[in-house]
Design an enzyme around this catalytic site. Structure first.
Site, PDB file in Angstrom:
ATOM      1  N   GLU A 188     -14.795  -2.931  10.350  1.00 45.90           N
ATOM      2  CA  GLU A 188     -14.558  -3.830   9.228  1.00 45.90           C
ATOM      3  C   GLU A 188     -15.239  -5.181   9.428  1.00 45.90           C
ATOM      4  O   GLU A 188     -14.795  -5.993  10.241  1.00 45.90           O
ATOM      5  CB  GLU A 188     -13.064  -4.055   9.019  1.00 45.90           C
ATOM      6  CG  GLU A 188     -12.769  -4.924   7.810  1.00 45.90           C
ATOM      7  CD  GLU A 188     -11.287  -5.104   7.546  1.00 45.90           C
ATOM      8  OE1 GLU A 188     -10.947  -5.623   6.468  1.00 45.90           O
ATOM      9  OE2 GLU A 188     -10.472  -4.727   8.413  1.00 45.90           O
ATOM     10  N   GLU A 285      -5.417  -3.783   0.288  1.00 40.77           N
ATOM     11  CA  GLU A 285      -5.098  -4.749   1.333  1.00 40.77           C
ATOM     12  C   GLU A 285      -5.122  -6.163   0.757  1.00 40.77           C
ATOM     13  O   GLU A 285      -6.018  -6.956   1.031  1.00 40.77           O
ATOM     14  CB  GLU A 285      -6.058  -4.622   2.513  1.00 40.77           C
ATOM     15  CG  GLU A 285      -5.509  -5.309   3.751  1.00 40.77           C
ATOM     16  CD  GLU A 285      -6.482  -5.319   4.908  1.00 40.77           C
ATOM     17  OE1 GLU A 285      -6.034  -5.198   6.049  1.00 40.77           O
ATOM     18  OE2 GLU A 285      -7.696  -5.465   4.665  1.00 40.77           O
TER      19      GLU A 285
END
Length: 310
Positions: A188, A285
């Site tokens: 990420e 998220e």
């Protein structure tokens, strides 16, 4: 009292107390009337624990049931590895019963202010690999196919090329642990405003690292919120790194709340990845723009709105 009865009674009590005036998306009536039953989403959107706690209650099992009732078919839980084995097993059983797919959880300790993988330090590398081994057991327990990996902070005492080589070597060894189990670590990139000083920041850099690792167990987690801040140009960058992307996450900017609250045209982005044939999970998220019962319903309506692209 049976769990289902408890959930339904709790839900009815919560809904009965909901505001009855027109909500954030211009619809009237009480909260129960606004929930029109299970929605058939085009993509696998994955909420987090707590996103619907006012409507579903504080228990994670009740929240999973509520998510399924709304049509969500996946779950993200960054802290899954920190849960007890009993809770992990209960969640896995519930998700299997509800046909909910497990999304990512964080696979290792993340270093936010000092270098670890970029440094090449053997102790830090072994710590990382030990965490990866432990994450395999958690993933198998909860039927997870993906785990999140963040290479950590830059090493300001080393040239970028050496740092990249150090990170790639650690990830190659981690991939060797994950491959036999069919588990993929997704890297990420993080934005420089919320997470200054991180090694991995851009999609092209993540693409380069994944190509160097050259493993089906090392791919990109493309967080649209982070990349909007770091580089923008979302659809072209997704296109350029497409063959290494295995997972998406979502949050609008500014604010990191649900789609439709910021500047990102999520309807177009979601249509693009759907048309490209993406079958994986899109992790929700982000926070809720309103911290109440009606705000939770607004999150659901926002996803219905941006998912309406066919």
């Amino acid at each position: 009292m049976k769990r289902r009865t408890f959930v339904q009674n709790s839900l009815m009590a919560t809904l009965g107390a909901s505001v009855t005036t027109t909500g954030a998306f211009g619809f009237a009536g009480n909260a129960k009337e606004k929930q029109q039953g299970k929605h058939n989403f085009n993509l696998k959107y994955a909420p987090h624990e707590g996103m619907f706690k006012h409507n579903a209650g504080g228990d994670i099992i009740s929240q999973l049931e509520y998510m399924a009732e709304q049509g969500f078919t996946a779950l993200e839980d960054n802290g899954m590895s920190g849960r007890s084995v009993n809770v992990q097993e209960a969640m896995a059983k519930t998700m299997q019963d509800l046909d909910i797919e497990m999304g990512v959880f964080v696979a290792h300790k993340i270093y936010w202010s000092e270098p670890n993988l970029a440094s090449g330090d053997k102790g830090k590398r072994e710590e990382f690999l030990s965490d990866i081994r432990k994450s395999v057991e958690v993933a198998k327990r909860v039927n997870a196919k993906w785990v999140t990996v963040v290479p950590g902070h830059v090493d300001l005492r080393k040239e970028p090329g050496y740092q990249t080589a150090n990170v790639v070597e650690s990830l190659k060894q981690a991939a060797g642990i994950l491959e036999p189990h069919g588990i993929t670590m997704v890297l990420e990139p993080l934005n420089y405003m919320n997470h200054p000083g991180m090694f991995l920041t851009k999609s092209a850099q993540a693409y380069e690292v994944c190509k160097a690792v050259n493993s089906p167990s090392c791919k990109i987690l493309y967080d649209i919120y982070h990349q909007q801040i770091t580089e923008g140009n979302l659809i072209p960058n997704i296109e350029a790194s497409w063959d290494e992307i295995a997972y998406f996450q979502v949050g609008d900017n500014p604010g990191r709340n649900e789609p439709t609250t910021g500047e990102i045209n999520y309807r177009n982005v979601f249509k693009y990845i759907y048309d490209k044939g993406f079958k994986g999970i899109v992790g929700m998220e982000h926070g809720n723009s309103r911290p109440d019962t009606e705000g939770e319903l607004a999150v659901i309506e926002a996803y219905k709105k941006v998912d309406d692209f066919l």
